[in-house]
Write an enzyme that holds these catalytic residues in place. Structure first.
Site, PDB file in Angstrom:
ATOM      1  N   PHE A 285     -36.112  -4.278  16.739  1.00  0.00           N
ATOM      2  CA  PHE A 285     -36.163  -2.920  16.179  1.00  0.00           C
ATOM      3  C   PHE A 285     -36.146  -2.968  14.658  1.00  0.00           C
ATOM      4  O   PHE A 285     -35.395  -2.276  13.988  1.00  0.00           O
ATOM      5  CB  PHE A 285     -34.985  -2.101  16.737  1.00  0.00           C
ATOM      6  CG  PHE A 285     -35.191  -0.617  16.679  1.00  0.00           C
ATOM      7  CD1 PHE A 285     -36.218  -0.014  17.391  1.00  0.00           C
ATOM      8  CD2 PHE A 285     -34.364   0.181  15.906  1.00  0.00           C
ATOM      9  CE1 PHE A 285     -36.410   1.355  17.341  1.00  0.00           C
ATOM     10  CE2 PHE A 285     -34.538   1.554  15.846  1.00  0.00           C
ATOM     11  CZ  PHE A 285     -35.568   2.141  16.567  1.00  0.00           C
ATOM     12  N   GLY A 286     -36.986  -3.814  14.089  1.00  0.00           N
ATOM     13  CA  GLY A 286     -37.101  -3.923  12.631  1.00  0.00           C
ATOM     14  C   GLY A 286     -38.139  -2.936  12.122  1.00  0.00           C
ATOM     15  O   GLY A 286     -38.347  -1.860  12.696  1.00  0.00           O
ATOM     16  N   ARG A 287     -38.827  -3.327  11.040  1.00  0.00           N
ATOM     17  CA  ARG A 287     -39.779  -2.410  10.398  1.00  0.00           C
ATOM     18  C   ARG A 287     -40.857  -1.936  11.375  1.00  0.00           C
ATOM     19  O   ARG A 287     -41.103  -0.740  11.526  1.00  0.00           O
ATOM     20  CB  ARG A 287     -40.435  -3.102   9.187  1.00  0.00           C
ATOM     21  CG  ARG A 287     -39.512  -3.244   8.000  1.00  0.00           C
ATOM     22  CD  ARG A 287     -40.156  -4.122   6.957  1.00  0.00           C
ATOM     23  NE  ARG A 287     -40.242  -5.491   7.425  1.00  0.00           N
ATOM     24  CZ  ARG A 287     -39.538  -6.511   6.938  1.00  0.00           C
ATOM     25  NH1 ARG A 287     -38.730  -6.328   5.930  1.00  0.00           N
ATOM     26  NH2 ARG A 287     -39.660  -7.731   7.442  1.00  0.00           N
ATOM     27  N   ILE A 288     -41.525  -2.892  12.049  1.00  0.00           N
ATOM     28  CA  ILE A 288     -42.654  -2.506  12.910  1.00  0.00           C
ATOM     29  C   ILE A 288     -42.151  -1.822  14.187  1.00  0.00           C
ATOM     30  O   ILE A 288     -42.709  -0.803  14.616  1.00  0.00           O
ATOM     31  CB  ILE A 288     -43.550  -3.725  13.219  1.00  0.00           C
ATOM     32  CG1 ILE A 288     -44.120  -4.293  11.903  1.00  0.00           C
ATOM     33  CG2 ILE A 288     -44.685  -3.344  14.167  1.00  0.00           C
ATOM     34  CD1 ILE A 288     -44.834  -5.625  12.033  1.00  0.00           C
TER      35      ILE A 288
ATOM     36  N   GLU B 271     -53.283 -20.003  19.672  1.00  0.00           N
ATOM     37  CA  GLU B 271     -54.472 -19.359  19.112  1.00  0.00           C
ATOM     38  C   GLU B 271     -55.405 -20.397  18.511  1.00  0.00           C
ATOM     39  O   GLU B 271     -54.926 -21.340  17.882  1.00  0.00           O
ATOM     40  CB  GLU B 271     -54.044 -18.350  18.035  1.00  0.00           C
ATOM     41  CG  GLU B 271     -53.253 -17.200  18.643  1.00  0.00           C
ATOM     42  CD  GLU B 271     -52.715 -16.216  17.620  1.00  0.00           C
ATOM     43  OE1 GLU B 271     -53.138 -16.268  16.459  1.00  0.00           O
ATOM     44  OE2 GLU B 271     -51.888 -15.391  17.995  1.00  0.00           O
TER      45      GLU B 271
ATOM     46  N   THR C 205     -47.644  -7.700  20.033  1.00  0.00           N
ATOM     47  CA  THR C 205     -48.295  -7.874  18.725  1.00  0.00           C
ATOM     48  C   THR C 205     -47.377  -8.678  17.805  1.00  0.00           C
ATOM     49  O   THR C 205     -47.541  -8.652  16.596  1.00  0.00           O
ATOM     50  CB  THR C 205     -48.587  -6.511  18.045  1.00  0.00           C
ATOM     51  OG1 THR C 205     -47.348  -5.806  17.906  1.00  0.00           O
ATOM     52  CG2 THR C 205     -49.573  -5.669  18.822  1.00  0.00           C
ATOM     53  N   SER C 206     -46.377  -9.395  18.393  1.00  0.00           N
ATOM     54  CA  SER C 206     -45.441 -10.149  17.529  1.00  0.00           C
ATOM     55  C   SER C 206     -46.009 -11.540  17.262  1.00  0.00           C
ATOM     56  O   SER C 206     -46.821 -11.715  16.344  1.00  0.00           O
ATOM     57  CB  SER C 206     -44.050 -10.175  18.156  1.00  0.00           C
ATOM     58  OG  SER C 206     -44.031 -10.865  19.383  1.00  0.00           O
ATOM     59  N   ARG C 207     -45.620 -12.504  18.080  1.00  0.00           N
ATOM     60  CA  ARG C 207     -46.211 -13.839  18.020  1.00  0.00           C
ATOM     61  C   ARG C 207     -46.376 -14.333  19.454  1.00  0.00           C
ATOM     62  O   ARG C 207     -45.505 -14.085  20.303  1.00  0.00           O
ATOM     63  CB  ARG C 207     -45.320 -14.820  17.254  1.00  0.00           C
ATOM     64  CG  ARG C 207     -45.359 -14.646  15.740  1.00  0.00           C
ATOM     65  CD  ARG C 207     -46.677 -15.121  15.120  1.00  0.00           C
ATOM     66  NE  ARG C 207     -46.709 -14.998  13.684  1.00  0.00           N
ATOM     67  CZ  ARG C 207     -47.240 -13.971  13.004  1.00  0.00           C
ATOM     68  NH1 ARG C 207     -47.807 -12.963  13.629  1.00  0.00           N
ATOM     69  NH2 ARG C 207     -47.237 -13.974  11.681  1.00  0.00           N
TER      70      ARG C 207
ATOM     71  N   HIS D 289     -55.834 -11.316  17.265  1.00  0.00           N
ATOM     72  CA  HIS D 289     -54.810 -11.293  16.204  1.00  0.00           C
ATOM     73  C   HIS D 289     -55.269 -10.451  14.991  1.00  0.00           C
ATOM     74  O   HIS D 289     -55.516 -10.982  13.908  1.00  0.00           O
ATOM     75  CB  HIS D 289     -54.462 -12.725  15.746  1.00  0.00           C
ATOM     76  CG  HIS D 289     -53.125 -12.792  15.074  1.00  0.00           C
ATOM     77  ND1 HIS D 289     -52.303 -13.888  15.154  1.00  0.00           N
ATOM     78  CD2 HIS D 289     -52.452 -11.893  14.294  1.00  0.00           C
ATOM     79  CE1 HIS D 289     -51.194 -13.663  14.459  1.00  0.00           C
ATOM     80  NE2 HIS D 289     -51.268 -12.457  13.927  1.00  0.00           N
ATOM     81  N   ILE D 290     -55.362  -9.141  15.221  1.00  0.00           N
ATOM     82  CA  ILE D 290     -55.857  -8.244  14.162  1.00  0.00           C
ATOM     83  C   ILE D 290     -54.827  -7.180  13.770  1.00  0.00           C
ATOM     84  O   ILE D 290     -55.178  -6.133  13.235  1.00  0.00           O
ATOM     85  CB  ILE D 290     -57.180  -7.559  14.583  1.00  0.00           C
ATOM     86  CG1 ILE D 290     -57.009  -6.792  15.904  1.00  0.00           C
ATOM     87  CG2 ILE D 290     -58.316  -8.568  14.678  1.00  0.00           C
ATOM     88  CD1 ILE D 290     -58.156  -5.832  16.204  1.00  0.00           C
ATOM     89  N   GLY D 291     -53.548  -7.468  14.047  1.00  0.00           N
ATOM     90  CA  GLY D 291     -52.490  -6.469  13.806  1.00  0.00           C
ATOM     91  C   GLY D 291     -52.553  -5.815  12.442  1.00  0.00           C
ATOM     92  O   GLY D 291     -52.445  -4.598  12.316  1.00  0.00           O
TER      93      GLY D 291
END
Ligand code: NAD
Length: 342
Positions: free
Chosen positions: A163-166, A275, A244-246, A293-295
């Site tokens: 629950f950080g920035r993103i 990847e 969309t993390s890693r 990987h286009i976040g």
């Protein structure tokens, strides 16, 4: 000797402009289509510079740092820094920076787009429309899943892991969909409980309760395969997982197995364990939406990330403390002092 910066990838013009204005000599190495150099090419090139600006997912292992005893900084172009051996850099007295904040909203948009595309099978329907198979009424119906209350009149549960920035930016986007939001973040338990409209859950409870689960933690030793077979088995059969993390936060092989069996409804992925390779069987599934990987990939955001990375690099080159330092403890190390004296 004049100081130099190495940029081993195709940097957006706005970042180059920062380096030009600072009158710093820059060495660019990459292929004609932006292909990244090999580790050995990177090792050779890093010997000639003072600061390195790697692309977010470009590996920077200890041997790259060892190649140049005078390297005085690594300014990563990305908020995640699992590509860099930061502990090793710290031991060598090398400051490392990242680009937090500037890509938050863009990555949250992408996570949300993936969630919607997976729930409503948008790529599958798009391909069908283009295929010429659609003959009007009676065609395939692409039954999806409501994100808002929809026909069931039930508020859907969005589970946010990290629950950080993103993660918080994704939460803000859920408000228009009248969702119930639950979140898991072992470092922010108390602050999550103070956020209006968000309830804290332990990981297993979040997995059992959520209709949509979205991953936003960094890749660390602790989060490697945070979501594996056991965790996937806790999810509802109707649930959708978004990553969309890693890639390595999720056990991709286990995901393929549960998706094949229809044990969960679907997955939307922007990142993968190895990847650009996908786990065997993943690309053949019908209940996935897969992105390369286009976040953070919008012109404005990538440009701003390049500006931040370039500014961090210039500060480190000049022996000053940059804003986005990841390993501030280096400033107490005699090894750092030796590097900046040269
Ligand atoms: P952040 O540091 O603001 O937030 C990460 C949160 O994860 C923190 O609140 C932290 O406490 C939490 N966390 C740490 N360990 C955890 C664990 N074991 N379980 C649950 N939560 C945990 O970072 P951010 O700016 O929100 O970025 C998050 C990640 O998103 C980055 O590290 C990066 O890997 C990834 N990212 C991907 C893309 C992309 O292109 N797909 C773009 C940007 C960022």
């Amino acid at each position: 000797m004049s100081k130099r910066i190495l940029v081993p990838w195709a940097m957006p013009e706005r970042g180059k402009e920062v380096l030009r204005r600072a009158k710093i000599e820059v060495i660019f190495i990459h292929g004609p289509k932006g292909e990244l150099p090999s580790i050995n090419e990177l090792i050779q090139a890093v010997k000639q510079v003072d600061v390195l600006i790697p692309r977010g997912t470009q590996p920077v292992p200890g041997r790259v740092m060892m190649a140049n005893p005078n390297l005085r900084g690594i300014a990563n172009y990305g908020v995640g820094y699992d590509n860099i051996d930061v502990a090793f850099a710290t031991r060598l007295g090398i400051p490392v920076t990242n680009t937090p904040g500037v890509l938050t909203e863009t990555t949250a948009d992408l996570a949300w787009a993936l969630l919607m595309a997976t729930a409503r099978k948008i790529p599958q329907a798009h391909n069908y429309t283009l295929s010429g198979e659609w003959r009007g009424p009676g065609g395939r119906s692409f039954m999806g899943m409501d994100i808002g209350p929809g026909g069931s009149n039930r508020r859907k549960v969005l589970g946010i892991i990290g629950f950080g920035r993103i993660g918080q930016a994704v939460m803000r986007r859920s408000r228009g969909f009248k969702m119930k939001v639950v979140a898991y973040d072992p470092f922010l338990k108390e602050s999550i409980e103070k956020v209006k409209g968000v309830e804290y859950r332990e990981l297993d409870d979040l997995l059992r309760e959520s209709d949509f689960i979205t991953l936003h933690c960094p890749l660390t030793k602790e989060t490697h395969h945070l979501i594996g077979k056991r965790e996937l088995d806790l999810m509802k059969p109707t649930a959708i997982l978004i990553n969309t993390s890693r890639g390595p936060v999720l056990d991709e092989k286990a995901l393929v197995t549960v998706l094949k069996k229809g044990r969960i409804a679907g997955a939307g992925l922007d990142v993968y364990e190895k990847e650009p390779r996908l786990a065997p069987g993943l690309a053949k599934l019908q209940n996935v939406v897969l992105l390369p990987h286009i976040g953070s990939a919008t012109t404005d955001t990538r440009g701003q990330m390049a500006v931040v990375a370039a500014k961090n690099a210039v500060m480190m080159l000049r022996g000053k403390r940059p804003r986005n330092i990841i390993n501030p403890e280096v400033y107490h190390s005699p090894e750092y002092v030796r590097r900046v004296k040269i």
